[in-house]
Design a protein around this motif. Structure first.
Motif, PDB file in Angstrom:
ATOM      1  N   LEU A  60       8.197   4.201   8.564  1.00  0.00           N
ATOM      2  CA  LEU A  60       7.541   5.067   9.545  1.00  0.00           C
ATOM      3  C   LEU A  60       8.083   4.782  10.936  1.00  0.00           C
ATOM      4  O   LEU A  60       8.442   3.649  11.263  1.00  0.00           O
ATOM      5  CB  LEU A  60       6.028   4.840   9.513  1.00  0.00           C
ATOM      6  CG  LEU A  60       5.323   5.267   8.220  1.00  0.00           C
ATOM      7  CD1 LEU A  60       3.856   4.853   8.245  1.00  0.00           C
ATOM      8  CD2 LEU A  60       5.442   6.782   8.019  1.00  0.00           C
ATOM      9  N   SER A  61       8.143   5.828  11.766  1.00  0.00           N
ATOM     10  CA  SER A  61       8.695   5.702  13.117  1.00  0.00           C
ATOM     11  C   SER A  61       7.627   5.156  14.056  1.00  0.00           C
ATOM     12  O   SER A  61       6.885   5.922  14.687  1.00  0.00           O
ATOM     13  CB  SER A  61       9.207   7.063  13.604  1.00  0.00           C
ATOM     14  OG  SER A  61       9.784   6.935  14.896  1.00  0.00           O
ATOM     15  N   ILE A  62       7.529   3.849  14.115  1.00  0.00           N
ATOM     16  CA  ILE A  62       6.513   3.174  14.920  1.00  0.00           C
ATOM     17  C   ILE A  62       7.188   2.101  15.753  1.00  0.00           C
ATOM     18  O   ILE A  62       7.992   1.313  15.235  1.00  0.00           O
ATOM     19  CB  ILE A  62       5.420   2.541  14.035  1.00  0.00           C
ATOM     20  CG1 ILE A  62       4.728   3.609  13.178  1.00  0.00           C
ATOM     21  CG2 ILE A  62       4.400   1.805  14.892  1.00  0.00           C
ATOM     22  CD1 ILE A  62       3.767   3.035  12.159  1.00  0.00           C
ATOM     23  N   VAL A  63       6.854   2.071  17.044  1.00  0.00           N
ATOM     24  CA  VAL A  63       7.401   1.057  17.958  1.00  0.00           C
ATOM     25  C   VAL A  63       6.262   0.131  18.370  1.00  0.00           C
ATOM     26  O   VAL A  63       5.383   0.523  19.151  1.00  0.00           O
ATOM     27  CB  VAL A  63       8.023   1.709  19.203  1.00  0.00           C
ATOM     28  CG1 VAL A  63       8.589   0.637  20.134  1.00  0.00           C
ATOM     29  CG2 VAL A  63       9.091   2.724  18.823  1.00  0.00           C
ATOM     30  N   PRO A  64       6.213  -1.095  17.851  1.00  0.00           N
ATOM     31  CA  PRO A  64       5.161  -2.032  18.252  1.00  0.00           C
ATOM     32  C   PRO A  64       5.379  -2.503  19.692  1.00  0.00           C
ATOM     33  O   PRO A  64       6.498  -2.859  20.070  1.00  0.00           O
ATOM     34  CB  PRO A  64       5.317  -3.197  17.266  1.00  0.00           C
ATOM     35  CG  PRO A  64       6.235  -2.699  16.183  1.00  0.00           C
ATOM     36  CD  PRO A  64       7.109  -1.675  16.828  1.00  0.00           C
ATOM     37  N   VAL A  65       4.313  -2.503  20.479  1.00  0.00           N
ATOM     38  CA  VAL A  65       4.400  -2.953  21.873  1.00  0.00           C
ATOM     39  C   VAL A  65       3.232  -3.890  22.162  1.00  0.00           C
ATOM     40  O   VAL A  65       2.074  -3.502  22.066  1.00  0.00           O
ATOM     41  CB  VAL A  65       4.354  -1.759  22.853  1.00  0.00           C
ATOM     42  CG1 VAL A  65       4.348  -2.263  24.301  1.00  0.00           C
ATOM     43  CG2 VAL A  65       5.532  -0.824  22.618  1.00  0.00           C
ATOM     44  N   ALA A  66       3.544  -5.123  22.505  1.00  0.00           N
ATOM     45  CA  ALA A  66       2.525  -6.089  22.887  1.00  0.00           C
ATOM     46  C   ALA A  66       2.248  -5.930  24.380  1.00  0.00           C
ATOM     47  O   ALA A  66       3.082  -6.288  25.220  1.00  0.00           O
ATOM     48  CB  ALA A  66       2.989  -7.500  22.569  1.00  0.00           C
ATOM     49  N   ALA A  67       1.097  -5.362  24.699  1.00  0.00           N
ATOM     50  CA  ALA A  67       0.742  -5.116  26.101  1.00  0.00           C
ATOM     51  C   ALA A  67      -0.763  -4.922  26.194  1.00  0.00           C
ATOM     52  O   ALA A  67      -1.415  -4.511  25.230  1.00  0.00           O
ATOM     53  CB  ALA A  67       1.468  -3.872  26.631  1.00  0.00           C
ATOM     54  N   ASP A  68      -1.300  -5.192  27.363  1.00  0.00           N
ATOM     55  CA  ASP A  68      -2.735  -5.031  27.620  1.00  0.00           C
ATOM     56  C   ASP A  68      -2.960  -3.715  28.351  1.00  0.00           C
ATOM     57  O   ASP A  68      -2.632  -3.588  29.539  1.00  0.00           O
ATOM     58  CB  ASP A  68      -3.241  -6.203  28.452  1.00  0.00           C
ATOM     59  CG  ASP A  68      -4.757  -6.174  28.650  1.00  0.00           C
ATOM     60  OD1 ASP A  68      -5.392  -5.165  28.270  1.00  0.00           O
ATOM     61  OD2 ASP A  68      -5.298  -7.157  29.191  1.00  0.00           O
TER      62      ASP A  68
END
Length: 281
Positions: A60-68
């Motif tokens: 799946l086209s998903i971009v994980p981003v660790a951010a608040d």
């Protein structure tokens, strides 16, 4: 996709609060399955690894981003990630929020700190994330759809949870006002208000009880994260192209049942079983 009304191919959708393993994770999977590129945002890199990376591994086209999403720096990180992704920015789903079990208390015991904390968790990320995405869409002349998660507690009373309920009611008000301001830019703003839903967070303080669910909920059961995600996908899709400023209760009819109704939906005050039988059959 076979059905163009739920085809999000070429669109970028941000999901703020994507990695809790509940509604956010379910809607991330559903949106990506509809063809969108999803910017999956979470404060927890560990949760992203646990719940989002397996979806990426599925292709799946998903971009994980660790951010608040509750900070300006975090929002800037999210917008930058969306700018680099393949596709055109289109949608935002505000899932981030909630309340710990310890926040349940009588209104007479709520402190200023309690009040501010719940507003900070439940309305500020929604508003400022929506503000940033709306500004980006407007600056580029793009249409879009913003969907946020309120709660049945924000649509009715919230006994012993007044700060949370009031914050979720504020989210509904913000949704309506932003919908008016952004309508001429072809940016729709809506929300859903879940009832009792079987998520990892709710299971930490709401036990399984089928008899209680039958008494309280018209459909007799708790909802699933996927059922909440389906309502969100509806608001993102072209099926809802003429809907804005609305908050949809997704609660299995919980709001419809009076507290004096029993599992068969008849009044608990009725003691004559012959009358009850004649009325219901």
């Amino acid at each position: 996709m076979d059905n163009a009304f739920v085809d999000l191919t070429g669109r970028i959708v941000i999901v703020a609060g994507a990695a809790g393993g509940g509604i956010g994770t379910s809607v991330t999977k559903m949106i990506a399955s509809a063809g969108a590129t999803v910017i999956a945002v979470s404060r927890s890199a560990e949760n992203l690894n646990t719940h989002i990376e397996p979806l990426v591994a599925e292709g799946l086209s998903i971009v994980p981003v660790a951010a608040d999403a509750g900070t300006d720096e975090g929002i800037a990180t999210v917008i930058a990630a969306a700018a680099k992704a393949d596709g055109t920015l289109y949608g935002l789903v505000n899932v981030a929020g909630g309340a710990a079990p310890g926040t349940w208390m009588p209104a007479t015991r709520v402190t200023r700190s309690d009040w501010r904390d719940l507003f900070e968790q439940n309305i500020e990320p929604m508003f400022f994330m929506s503000q940033a995405v709306a500004a980006e869409l407007k600056s580029r002349g793009l249409s879009g759809s913003i969907v946020s998660i309120s709660s049945i507690s924000g649509m009715n009373t919230a006994p012993f949870h007044i700060a949370y309920g009031t914050a979720k009611a504020a989210l509904v008000a913000a949704t309506r006002t932003m919908a008016v301001e952004l309508a001429t830019d072809n940016i729709r703003v809506n929300a859903i208000a879940p009832g009792v839903t079987a998520t990892p967070a709710s299971k930490s303080f709401v036990e399984e009880d089928s008899i209680r669910d039958q008494q309280a909920i018209a459909m007799g059961r708790r909802g699933t994260p996927e059922e909440q995600a389906g309502a969100i996908l509806f608001f993102l899709s072209d099926l809802s192209s003429y809907i804005t400023g609305q908050t949809l209760l997704v609660d299995g009819g919980l709001n419809l049942k009076w507290s004096h109704l029993g599992a068969d939906h008849t009044s608990l005050f009725l003691k004559d079983e012959d009358f009850r039988a004649a009325m219901t059959h």
